[in-house]
Structures are given as C-alpha cells and as structure tokens.
Write a protein that holds these residues in place. Structure first.
Motif, short mmCIF file in Angstrom:
data_model
loop_
_atom_site.label_atom_id
_atom_site.label_comp_id
_atom_site.label_asym_id
_atom_site.label_seq_id
_atom_site.Cartn_x
_atom_site.Cartn_y
_atom_site.Cartn_z
N ALA A 96 5.74 50.33 53.40
CA ALA A 96 5.54 52.30 53.45
C ALA A 96 7.30 52.04 52.84
N MET A 97 8.26 51.92 53.33
CA MET A 97 9.52 52.29 53.17
C MET A 97 9.48 51.60 51.69
N ARG A 98 10.00 50.27 51.58
CA ARG A 98 9.81 49.33 50.48
C ARG A 98 9.95 50.16 49.12
N ILE A 99 8.38 50.51 49.18
CA ILE A 99 7.62 51.89 47.83
C ILE A 99 8.66 52.31 47.94
N THR A 100 8.53 53.20 48.72
CA THR A 100 9.37 54.26 48.40
C THR A 100 10.17 54.79 48.34
N THR A 101 11.86 53.82 48.54
CA THR A 101 12.97 52.94 48.15
C THR A 101 13.00 52.39 47.27
N LYS A 102 11.75 51.75 46.86
CA LYS A 102 12.29 51.11 44.68
C LYS A 102 11.61 53.15 43.90
N LEU A 103 10.79 53.17 44.37
CA LEU A 103 10.21 54.26 43.93
C LEU A 103 11.42 55.39 43.91
N GLU A 126 30.44 57.11 29.06
CA GLU A 126 31.50 57.29 30.15
C GLU A 126 30.70 57.50 31.23
N GLU A 127 29.91 58.26 31.07
CA GLU A 127 29.37 58.40 32.29
C GLU A 127 28.44 58.11 32.51
N LEU A 128 27.43 57.70 31.96
CA LEU A 128 27.35 56.77 32.41
C LEU A 128 27.40 55.00 33.22
N ASP A 129 28.48 54.65 32.64
CA ASP A 129 29.26 53.72 33.16
C ASP A 129 29.65 53.76 34.93
N THR A 130 29.94 55.32 35.09
CA THR A 130 31.21 55.85 35.76
C THR A 130 29.29 56.10 37.22
N TYR A 131 28.17 56.34 36.91
CA TYR A 131 27.41 56.84 37.16
C TYR A 131 27.12 55.70 38.56
N ASN A 132 26.93 54.65 36.92
CA ASN A 132 26.29 53.29 37.52
C ASN A 132 27.36 52.90 38.84
N ILE A 154 14.61 54.48 41.79
CA ILE A 154 13.55 53.69 39.96
C ILE A 154 14.11 55.64 39.20
N SER A 155 13.35 56.53 40.03
CA SER A 155 13.26 57.62 40.17
C SER A 155 15.38 58.14 39.22
N LYS A 156 16.09 58.31 40.54
CA LYS A 156 17.65 58.32 40.50
C LYS A 156 17.96 58.29 39.34
N LYS A 157 17.43 56.62 39.26
CA LYS A 157 18.48 56.32 37.97
C LYS A 157 17.98 56.93 36.30
N LYS A 158 16.89 56.67 36.53
CA LYS A 158 16.19 56.77 35.06
C LYS A 158 16.14 58.47 35.04
N CYS A 159 15.70 59.55 35.99
CA CYS A 159 15.82 60.69 36.01
C CYS A 159 18.26 61.11 35.52
N SER A 208 5.57 52.36 31.96
CA SER A 208 5.93 52.93 30.59
C SER A 208 6.05 53.87 30.34
N GLY A 209 6.12 54.34 29.24
CA GLY A 209 5.67 55.09 28.49
C GLY A 209 6.23 56.62 29.37
N VAL A 210 6.80 56.68 30.59
CA VAL A 210 7.28 57.74 31.31
C VAL A 210 8.72 58.49 30.84
N ASN A 211 9.11 59.09 30.51
CA ASN A 211 10.05 59.27 29.92
C ASN A 211 10.55 60.71 30.63
N THR A 212 9.96 62.24 30.25
CA THR A 212 10.52 62.63 30.69
C THR A 212 11.07 62.81 32.57
N LYS A 213 11.77 63.58 33.30
CA LYS A 213 12.66 63.54 34.20
C LYS A 213 11.20 64.50 35.03
N ASP A 214 10.80 65.47 34.23
CA ASP A 214 9.27 65.73 35.11
C ASP A 214 7.69 64.55 35.32
N GLU A 215 8.11 64.10 34.24
CA GLU A 215 6.93 62.77 34.59
C GLU A 215 7.70 61.83 35.79
N ILE A 216 8.47 61.74 35.46
CA ILE A 216 9.29 60.43 36.11
C ILE A 216 9.11 60.93 37.58
#
Length: 315
Positions: free
Chosen positions: A114-121, A144-150, A124-129, A61-69
């Motif tokens: 550790a794998m579950r945590i890093t996989t989850k992160l 439309e591009e977001l739909d294709t990516y999803n 999340i990072s790929k989707k947000k970025c 929450s409150g982390v918005n930019t790609k670099d911050e994520i």
C-alpha cells in the motif's frame, strides 16, 4: 471503472515485486547475496518495474489538468488504504508517511505494498501538478523553473542512495550481532521497495549554484530532526522499543548532511545555535545524540561521497 481496473493490475504487480524483494532479503540474511537465485530476483524486479511503470503511464494517459490528476491519485490511494485489513499498527495518515513508519516498525507486506502504491501516486502527482503550475505561471519562460524544480525534487533519490549505502555498511559491521543485522536488512529492503526511485539528475559537482538547491532542500529536513530529537530524554532515546527508529533516523540524518557543502554545513550549525538560544532546540541528552550524528560528517564524506552519485541499485 478505470480506477478499479488499474488498481487491480497495479496491486498484482506490486505483490509480484515484493515476493522477489523477500527473496533478496532472505538471501542476504543467509549470507548468500549474489547467488543465482538472488541475481534472478534482481532480473525479475527490473522486468516487473518496467511493466509497473507502463501501467502508471496508461493510468494517467489523457489525464492532464491538476484537478484530474489529484482526483485520480486520491481515488487509487483511497482504494489501496481502504483494503488494508488491520489498522492497529498504522492509521490511514501514516501510510502517506512511509519513511517514519518504516523506521519505527517491521511491517507486513500488505502495508508495504500500500505504501509503494501511494508513494508512487504521490510522486507522479507532485511532478505533473508542479509542471502544470510552473508552465501556467511562467509560460514560455518556464524551462529554467522546471529545471530548478526537478533538481530540488531529486534530493530524495540522492538521500535514499546515501542512506542505503550507510545501511549496507552497518550490515557488514553487524555480522556478529544477528538481531541488529536482521533489523538493518529488513529496513534496507522495505525502504528500497517503498521508495522505488531508480535514478537522479546528474549535476556537475562544480556547479555551485545548482548544488546549493540541495542544501536549501536538506537543511529544513535536518532541523526538523534536530528539534524532535533534542526534545527526547535519555530513557526514551535508550529504550529498546525505540532502538530501530533512533538508529535508522540517525542514518537518514547522516544521508541528509552529506548533501551539504562546507558553507551550508556551517550555516546549519549556526542555525542550530540560534534555535538553541531561542529554546526551539533543547540542549539536553537528545541534542548530544544529534551532535554525535553530525560528528560523522567528515568520515561519511570520505566513505560515501566518493562516487559519481549515480544510483546503481538494481533493487
């Protein structure tokens, strides 16, 4: 620090979760899948996953930019990997490649956590970025591009579902072969714990243009396995120490192949033929093994493509 606080909370939740996965595993090994304790473990997993998702939402929450994520994800992942006590079995890089590591090894719980945590992160990072990148590039026309990516990114959850279906079929078939059955059950719950995607995007099976996105995503992955397996000789492929990896990789390729329609499958075969002519894919024993994997396609379509592709697995 926020990172240390949330890492501690996430770690505790992951440890609670894996304890219930251990119950599922034990119950299935004892042929008691579906009894009261098994079903209670499923209920607790559903509860804990909601609490876990809330923690990740709060973390970002409150982390918005790609670099911050990326910075936040990297920091948490670094803490998770840094706390592992034994690197004889795995190195830091392999923690970020859970599929390959799970296929090759029966893993202690601390590595799976550790794998579950890093996989989850990472997810999340790929989707947000990617959403930020597409919005920045396409602006108001990004929907439309977001739909294709999803759709593209949902391939993994579709493959996971089919992979676990195939694993379940092996568990049933191996009821008289205890060692093999144990291997499949361990792989099933280890994989499901680490690869914890719950749902996928529904696509009308008659929507050819959208389904083609899955083929575009799946074919390169299949070719990677073809190139690697074709380079292995018979002693390597048949050695007992490689049995788990080869068997599970074969099932994963079968799950990937199920994402291809007939035209895309023909394209795959043509590409393999071209790569064989160039020498990228070797026509040796390893390729015979790979061709045997592909030969399951018609049977697999009949057995595993007969549902609405909705992920129903509570674990």
């Amino acid at each position: 620090m926020k990172e240390n606080k949330y890492y501690s909370l996430i770690l505790n939740k992951s440890n609670e979760l894996i304890a219930y996965y251990d119950i599922l595993k034990t119950k299935e090994l004892e042929n008691r899948k579906g009894d009261l304790e098994y079903n209670n473990a499923l209920f607790q997993i559903a509860r804990l996953r909601k609490e876990e998702d809330k923690l990740y939402d709060e973390l970002f929450s409150g982390v918005n930019t790609k670099d911050e994520i990326i910075e936040l994800s990297s920091t948490i992942a670094g803490i998770a990997v840094g706390e592992l006590s034994n690197f004889d079995l795995l190195d830091k890089k392999s923690i970020l490649e859970p599929i390959s590591v799970i296929f090759g090894n029966k893993l202690p719980n601390e590595f799976l956590v550790a794998m579950r945590i890093t996989t989850k992160l990472l997810e999340i990072s790929k989707k947000k970025c990617m959403h930020e990148i597409l919005i920045d590039h396409y602006g108001e026309n990004s929907e439309e591009e977001l739909d294709t990516y999803n759709i593209y990114s949902s391939l993994e959850s579709r493959v996971d579902k089919k992979f676990l279906d195939i694993i379940d079929s092996h568990i049933e078939e191996a009821k008289d072969f205890d060692e093999i059955r144990r291997m499949y059950i361990d792989a099933k719950y280890s994989y499901a714990f680490v690869r914890n995607e719950e749902s996928e995007i529904y696509i009308d099976e008659d929507d050819y243009s959208k389904k083609m996105i899955y083929s575009v995503a799946a074919i390169p992955k299949i070719l990677e396995y073809a190139i690697r397996l074709s380079g292995l000789n018979k002693p390597t492929l048949t050695h007992k120490s490689n049995q788990r990896r080869i068997m599970l990789e074969s099932d994963y390729v079968r799950a990937l192949v199920l994402q291809l329609d007939d035209l895309s499958f023909d394209t795959l075969l043509s590409t393999i033929n071209e790569e064989s002519k160039k020498g990228t894919i070797k026509n040796d024993f390893g390729m015979q093994v790979f061709n045997n994997i592909l030969s399951f396609r018609d049977e697999d379509i009949e057995r595993f493509n007969n549902d609405n592709l909705e992920l129903k697995r509570l674990f």
